[in-house]
Enzyme design. Sequence first.
Site, PDB file in Angstrom:
ATOM      1  N   GLU B  60      70.232 -43.954 -31.622  1.00  0.00           N
ATOM      2  CA  GLU B  60      70.931 -43.824 -30.337  1.00  0.00           C
ATOM      3  C   GLU B  60      71.257 -45.166 -29.707  1.00  0.00           C
ATOM      4  O   GLU B  60      72.318 -45.354 -29.136  1.00  0.00           O
ATOM      5  CB  GLU B  60      70.114 -42.973 -29.356  1.00  0.00           C
ATOM      6  CG  GLU B  60      70.198 -41.469 -29.597  1.00  0.00           C
ATOM      7  CD  GLU B  60      69.307 -40.978 -30.724  1.00  0.00           C
ATOM      8  OE1 GLU B  60      68.515 -41.782 -31.251  1.00  0.00           O
ATOM      9  OE2 GLU B  60      69.402 -39.787 -31.069  1.00  0.00           O
ATOM     10  N   HIS B 129      63.884 -31.367 -24.838  1.00  0.00           N
ATOM     11  CA  HIS B 129      65.244 -30.995 -25.262  1.00  0.00           C
ATOM     12  C   HIS B 129      66.066 -30.315 -24.167  1.00  0.00           C
ATOM     13  O   HIS B 129      67.046 -29.644 -24.483  1.00  0.00           O
ATOM     14  CB  HIS B 129      65.197 -30.059 -26.484  1.00  0.00           C
ATOM     15  CG  HIS B 129      65.266 -30.779 -27.799  1.00  0.00           C
ATOM     16  ND1 HIS B 129      64.285 -31.616 -28.237  1.00  0.00           N
ATOM     17  CD2 HIS B 129      66.216 -30.787 -28.778  1.00  0.00           C
ATOM     18  CE1 HIS B 129      64.609 -32.099 -29.438  1.00  0.00           C
ATOM     19  NE2 HIS B 129      65.778 -31.617 -29.774  1.00  0.00           N
TER      20      HIS B 129
HETATM   21  C1  LIG Z   1      65.943 -39.389 -31.012  1.00  0.00           C
HETATM   22  C2  LIG Z   1      66.469 -38.136 -31.577  1.00  0.00           C
HETATM   23  N1  LIG Z   1      67.763 -38.081 -31.965  1.00  0.00           N
HETATM   24  C3  LIG Z   1      68.261 -36.946 -32.491  1.00  0.00           C
HETATM   25  C4  LIG Z   1      67.480 -35.837 -32.632  1.00  0.00           C
HETATM   26  C5  LIG Z   1      68.043 -34.559 -33.197  1.00  0.00           C
HETATM   27  N2  LIG Z   1      67.489 -34.305 -34.519  1.00  0.00           N
HETATM   28  C6  LIG Z   1      66.443 -33.476 -34.708  1.00  0.00           C
HETATM   29  S1  LIG Z   1      65.953 -33.410 -36.281  1.00  0.00           S
HETATM   30  C7  LIG Z   1      67.136 -34.491 -36.770  1.00  0.00           C
HETATM   31  C8  LIG Z   1      67.234 -34.888 -38.205  1.00  0.00           C
HETATM   32  C9  LIG Z   1      65.967 -35.486 -38.682  1.00  0.00           C
HETATM   33  O1  LIG Z   1      66.075 -35.843 -40.008  1.00  0.00           O
HETATM   34  P1  LIG Z   1      64.803 -36.306 -40.818  1.00  0.00           P
HETATM   35  O2  LIG Z   1      64.096 -37.369 -40.063  1.00  0.00           O
HETATM   36  O3  LIG Z   1      65.249 -36.620 -42.178  1.00  0.00           O
HETATM   37  O4  LIG Z   1      63.845 -35.043 -40.795  1.00  0.00           O
HETATM   38  P2  LIG Z   1      64.123 -33.593 -41.434  1.00  0.00           P
HETATM   39  O5  LIG Z   1      64.848 -32.806 -40.385  1.00  0.00           O
HETATM   40  O6  LIG Z   1      64.889 -33.767 -42.662  1.00  0.00           O
HETATM   41  O7  LIG Z   1      62.774 -33.030 -41.651  1.00  0.00           O
HETATM   42  C10 LIG Z   1      67.910 -34.886 -35.685  1.00  0.00           C
HETATM   43  C11 LIG Z   1      69.064 -35.795 -35.743  1.00  0.00           C
HETATM   44  C12 LIG Z   1      66.150 -35.926 -32.183  1.00  0.00           C
HETATM   45  N3  LIG Z   1      65.338 -34.875 -32.235  1.00  0.00           N
HETATM   46  N4  LIG Z   1      65.664 -37.077 -31.676  1.00  0.00           N
END
Ligand SMILES: Cc1ncc(C[n+]2csc(CCOP(=O)(O)OP(=O)(O)O)c2C)c(N)n1
Lengths: 323, 328
Positions: B60, B129
Amino acid sequence: MAKVETKTSLAKGDLRDVLREMLLIRRFEEKVEERFRAGELPGFLHVAIGQEACAVGVCRALEDGDIIASTHRAHGHTLAKGTHPNELMAELYGKAEGCSHGYGGSMHLYDVERGNMGANAVIGGGLPHVTGAALAFKMRGEPRVALAFFGDGATNIGTFHEALNLAQLWKVPAVFVLEDNHWAESTPESQHSPIRDLSDRAKAFGMKALKADGQDVEAVYKTTRQALDYARSGKGPVFVHLDCVRLHGHYIGDPQVYRDKDEARKLAETRDPITLLREKLAVSDEEFDELDAEVTEIVEASVDFAKNGTDPAPEDALKNIYA
Amino acid sequence: MPELSYREAVRDALATAMRQDDGVFILGEDIAEMGGSMGVTSGMLEEFGSERVRNTPISEMALAGAAIGAAMQGMRPVAEIMYEDFMTLAAEQVVNQAAKLRYMSGGQLTVPVVFRTQGGAGWSPGAQHAQQLEAWFVHIPGLKVVFASTPEDVRGLLWSSIYDDNPVVFFEHRTLYGIKGEVPEKIEPIPIGKARVHREGEDVTVIATGRLVHESLKAAEEAEKQGVSVEVVDPRTLQPLDEETLVASVKKTNRAVVAHEAVTRMGFGAEVASVIQYQAFDWLDAPIERVGAKFAPLPFAPVMEQFIVPHSDDVLAAIMRTVGRNGD
Ligand SMILES: Cc1ncc(C[n+]2csc(CCOP(=O)(O)OP(=O)(O)O)c2C)c(N)n1
Ligand SMILES: [Mg+2]
């Protein structure tokens, strides 16, 4: 679930128990999907179907007193760290009996007594806490390790880089477990990271990095064990890179318009960690069905427990804001 | 007049600007193939390609900062921050950098960037959220802050925000994406800093933002049945604030309620109450009432969440207190 003694690999008997635990997590999460679709579960939920070997292999390797910090995809970690399915299911139903007493929900599961410092709905949110918890252990001379779970997507956020750098600088007893399922929501790894081996990021801080196949629970256990021993001995933090698969959508209800339908199907056929372990142990259909019936009963009971739980009083929302 | 959902209205402003102007582009997490986590940018990748519909890593601070950098070089980027809660991660770049660059450079720099984000409770996502953090950004000189509550407003205001030469923090409310409303055939820019009177009334003015505009309109109908005539005004732009329209309305009705979903303490409504008491002190027949969330993080369990966030009942009760005290 019984804890194994300090040893570098799992015995055959232990592995049957591991299979049972992985299956329990699988059935639990399938039930969560079903109940969410039935409109019974509020909120925003992510399942880790396909990643059970990571949760179980890692948590089995921990000693009592070690702690974890989890992610938004936390049900498996929570169960593997010892929270009773009843308490987890009750939390997902928003009940006072839940592991966060109805205050948290799926993305905010806590079980402090069992060393679970919490799921996190902010990517990377828990990583600095792990550095700090490990610092506390080090300052007090306690033989404990703090361990963080996070995904490939999380390696792009500032807290990841800052927390790992600090952990290495201070040589704290921390383990950073990357569950690399190659997706961050709809974004494939090739689109979110310019390098193909994410453990290079740990190496950039001079951190020891280990790798394992995240679908092979024995390999996960062994590698984590090695990392924990190293961290516990005072040599500094370790990065553990687990190559794993996300078999379902990012969140429950995700239509996955961004993903080739065949990809997940093929992965389910070839890389399902439960099937892999089952084949390795040559578990017969009969035996498997028995295990399945046993864990399914536990899952069903957790739903009953949750539904019969107590709704918090509305005014409870004003409690627990300050200590 | 065509009808659009709030979601489609946001998309229409983005796409129309991108069609007419190569300098406009969008960036954010999962905005490409997936169309954003609220589906706002759905289909835009196909039309504009991945250069101008840029999927970003989960970074971000960097994505907000890159948008600022591109803006300084003459582009008009629109950055999507998936959830308002994550504005806290982008905050360094938005608050310390974007807001102050023009000032610190003695007027040399222009930063025409928009940070679109969304939040709002009512669906039990828990404490990280669904926050409403608009007041944080209203507190920062150098930022403009918009919070639109209808399809027409969201489209016209986003358009103006894209073409404004200042950084704009643009708040959308999650529970409003599905609402439909008539919009002009062609996009009509809505000036930043102009309030909208949604409903005229004689006895009480309710000044509301976001979801609470709709809750207040419901409350106003109910109050009408009980013989109280309510005017509902949406400032739409929180900074700059259309003080003139708000004050004029209160001078007419002599009573004011401010309502938003964010916590009452230090909320945007506190500023509005202050403006009104100072400029319309002699016209006020009752203390200004404030409606907002109770002072707690958002709890997960639906019964607790519903208890914390304000609803039309709370607005109605506040309206009635203003007239009750007056002996009506
Ligand atoms: C700071 C932040 N930005 C965006 C999000 C939205 N978000 C939730 S899960 C996710 C993807 C996470 O990917 P990864 O770290 O690979 O974990 P996975 O979902 O594959 O387990 C995003 C972008 C968030 N929760 N927190
Ligand atoms: Mg991932």
